[in-house]
Write a protein that holds these residues in place. Sequence first.
Motif, PDB file in Angstrom:
ATOM      1  N   SER A 111     -20.499  -4.893 -35.244  1.00 47.32           N
ATOM      2  CA  SER A 111     -18.822  -4.465 -34.925  1.00 47.32           C
ATOM      3  C   SER A 111     -18.198  -4.146 -36.056  1.00 47.32           C
ATOM      4  CB  SER A 111     -18.252  -5.531 -34.011  1.00 47.32           C
ATOM      5  OG  SER A 111     -18.915  -5.701 -32.717  1.00 47.32           O
ATOM      6  N   TYR A 112     -17.392  -3.288 -35.927  1.00 47.29           N
ATOM      7  CA  TYR A 112     -16.171  -2.800 -37.130  1.00 47.29           C
ATOM      8  C   TYR A 112     -14.890  -2.570 -36.520  1.00 47.29           C
ATOM      9  CZ  TYR A 112     -20.695  -2.427 -39.368  1.00 47.29           C
ATOM     10  OH  TYR A 112     -22.074  -2.846 -39.891  1.00 47.29           O
TER      11      TYR A 112
ATOM     12  N   PHE B  58     -11.298   0.114 -37.960  1.00 43.95           N
ATOM     13  CA  PHE B  58     -11.918   0.939 -38.950  1.00 43.95           C
ATOM     14  C   PHE B  58     -10.870   1.965 -39.119  1.00 43.95           C
ATOM     15  CE2 PHE B  58     -14.562   4.489 -40.472  1.00 43.95           C
ATOM     16  CZ  PHE B  58     -15.135   4.009 -41.726  1.00 43.95           C
TER      17      PHE B  58
ATOM     18  N   ASP C 260     -24.071  -0.738 -43.663  1.00 45.56           N
ATOM     19  CA  ASP C 260     -23.515  -1.994 -43.407  1.00 45.56           C
ATOM     20  C   ASP C 260     -22.919  -2.792 -44.562  1.00 45.56           C
ATOM     21  OD1 ASP C 260     -22.693  -4.281 -42.030  1.00 45.56           O
ATOM     22  OD2 ASP C 260     -24.377  -5.165 -41.601  1.00 45.56           O
ATOM     23  N   PRO C 261     -21.612  -2.693 -44.857  1.00 52.44           N
ATOM     24  CA  PRO C 261     -20.781  -2.175 -43.797  1.00 52.44           C
ATOM     25  C   PRO C 261     -20.335  -0.956 -43.757  1.00 52.44           C
ATOM     26  CG  PRO C 261     -19.587  -3.027 -46.017  1.00 52.44           C
ATOM     27  CD  PRO C 261     -21.228  -3.327 -46.048  1.00 52.44           C
ATOM     28  N   LEU C 262     -19.640  -0.430 -42.943  1.00 51.32           N
ATOM     29  CA  LEU C 262     -19.551   0.987 -42.550  1.00 51.32           C
ATOM     30  C   LEU C 262     -18.535   1.547 -43.432  1.00 51.32           C
ATOM     31  CD1 LEU C 262     -20.656   2.676 -39.940  1.00 51.32           C
ATOM     32  CD2 LEU C 262     -18.308   2.381 -39.092  1.00 51.32           C
ATOM     33  N   THR C 263     -18.677   2.549 -44.226  1.00 47.48           N
ATOM     34  CA  THR C 263     -18.202   3.222 -45.183  1.00 47.48           C
ATOM     35  C   THR C 263     -18.098   4.742 -45.244  1.00 47.48           C
ATOM     36  OG1 THR C 263     -19.264   1.327 -46.707  1.00 47.48           O
ATOM     37  CG2 THR C 263     -18.277   3.296 -48.064  1.00 47.48           C
TER      38      THR C 263
ATOM     39  N   ASP D 275     -12.301   1.287 -33.437  1.00 50.76           N
ATOM     40  CA  ASP D 275     -13.313   0.226 -33.216  1.00 50.76           C
ATOM     41  C   ASP D 275     -14.513   0.868 -33.259  1.00 50.76           C
ATOM     42  OD1 ASP D 275     -11.033  -1.260 -33.386  1.00 50.76           O
ATOM     43  OD2 ASP D 275     -11.236  -2.148 -31.478  1.00 50.76           O
TER      44      ASP D 275
ATOM     45  N   THR E 263     -18.644   0.105 -32.631  1.00 53.60           N
ATOM     46  CA  THR E 263     -19.759  -0.571 -32.536  1.00 53.60           C
ATOM     47  C   THR E 263     -21.205   0.143 -32.665  1.00 53.60           C
ATOM     48  OG1 THR E 263     -18.528  -1.775 -30.826  1.00 53.60           O
ATOM     49  CG2 THR E 263     -21.043  -2.172 -30.783  1.00 53.60           C
TER      50      THR E 263
END
Length: 599
Positions: free
Chosen positions: A472-473, A476, A489-492, A586, A588
């Motif tokens: 989950s992020y 964002f 991971d992490p979302l970039t 958000d 996922t």
Amino acid sequence: MSSELAAAGFFQPLGADDPQMVAGYRIAARLGSGGMGKVYLSHTPGGRPVAIKVIRQEFADDPEFRHRFKQEVVSAQRVQGLFTAPVIDADADGPVPWLATAYVPGPTVAAAVAEHGPLPARTVLMLVAGIAEALQVIHGAGIVHRDLKPSNVLLASDGPRVIDFGIARAADATSLTASGVAIGTPSFMAPEQAAGGRIGAATDVFALGQVAVYAASGAPAYGEGPSHGVLYRIVHEEPDLSGLPAELRPLVERCLVKVPAERASLTEILELCRAAADQTQLRRQEDWLPSGLAAGITSRQGVVPGPVAAPGAPVPTPAAAGGPVPTAPAHQLPPMPAGLPTQAGVAHQPTAPAHPAVHAASAPGVPAVPAQSPAFNAPYQNPYPPTGAYRAPTPAPYFPTPPPPPKRNRSAIVLGAIFGSLVLLLGGCAALANVIGKGNDDRRSASSGSTAPQGGGGAASARPSTDPTPASYPGFEFPAGYHIKLGDDPLTPHDSNYDDLYLSCGGSSIGCTFGSYGTRLVLLDSAEKGSLKTCREVTRFTTQIKVETLSKGAEICMRTKSGNVGLILFKGMSAQDDPSVHAKVDVTVWRGGLAPQDK
């Protein structure tokens, strides 16, 4: 048909690209066109005039549009109000989607203002009250109009009629809204629409206030000009009510409140209309419209074209008046070529399309095309067998007699038997080892609780044996002009052009688009719960979703070529004064949520 009325735009003659028939409804004239399609005049079998809206081919080719169009039509058919034009027939599955509504012999508010100027305050009060009653029925059926504007309100002798309710939603999530096809009019949007917020019944109330301003003053409440400027004024500035009569101001001001929850309800609007009219009851008299406008409606009622004659009825030709005899239209089937083979002695005949919903129009003065003519805008199909289709019967296959087998000596036979025995022995040992190993695997699977299917090829093997743990992020911030890859991971955010999802904007939060070059995107309906199971099963794929069609809380499923599954929860766009244009979402991610055969 009166040439003066046709010239005035009441009933326009059919052009070469207009259909002659729509699913059994014979077209008598064209009434108009818009972003969604063209509208035609037709009649029921009993002779009652109806308006047929034929959806544009671009929308017809979009599966997501058809899915939503069908849902909205079903909802619209439940709306039976005094001030709505009811939907009486429709087809979302034919070659070209269409719907039929009751024909209203009157101009739109936009056309009436353009021809006669601003309407008197008394007429505007009656207009607003009628639209409010229509919206009560529409909202009661669970529909939000989304595109209430002067061109979607017709004026009849006994009151207004609201049309096209709910249909704009069918185009909200299609890729077409990102390719220049405009759905909705910026001048009559609500602030939450312009800012990508949640759309609800209050959205239509704001649009009702704008319609009132336009009808009473002849100009939009927030001015005209480029759409981005108009939308900015709707969100951040106050309306221009300088040309509004004093008795209408309290009503309009309550409709144009920026915060949806603080706007007037439809019940309050009706009370304000009654108070402004100084009456305990709003009495809609026959002369509620200005005399010139009412006379035009009466004239229109007297010249409505009658039903079109069925094929085969005598049709006057120019030859009767001494003119040239017209030739067959280009789309008419040519005569049967001579010498073509037949099947069982019956000449090949062209067959009718599977759903002859719409038929191409004939040239003026030419008899109607038979029902087996190709469907309107359907791809051409050759009705005759291709050249060389006939083939002579294939002769029976020739199998030569095989030569006798060579003689084998006794020693070769003995050696072959020994070799075969060894092969059988080794095969038996391998089979026994496989059984023992399989039993061990089964015991290990039972002890670990795994439910992975044994063997291959079954439906259960289309996805991993166990669901992956979601990552989950929340919160964002997805900047415009950048891309994301669900495998990160992490979302970039990246500036690469080949990742799983991008956000493209034209310099502001207005006109932004979520898109992908290969990822399958699906905008979930409000009744669908975003989950791994849902994202695996939905198949209404697209590659672009306009941000302006999303409300807060909207969910988007993603299925990537690498087998990852994502769920985007839209929470809104950045503020207008923020130097960084970005979406707040958000995210996922279920990495490996799809097996290779599912991608």
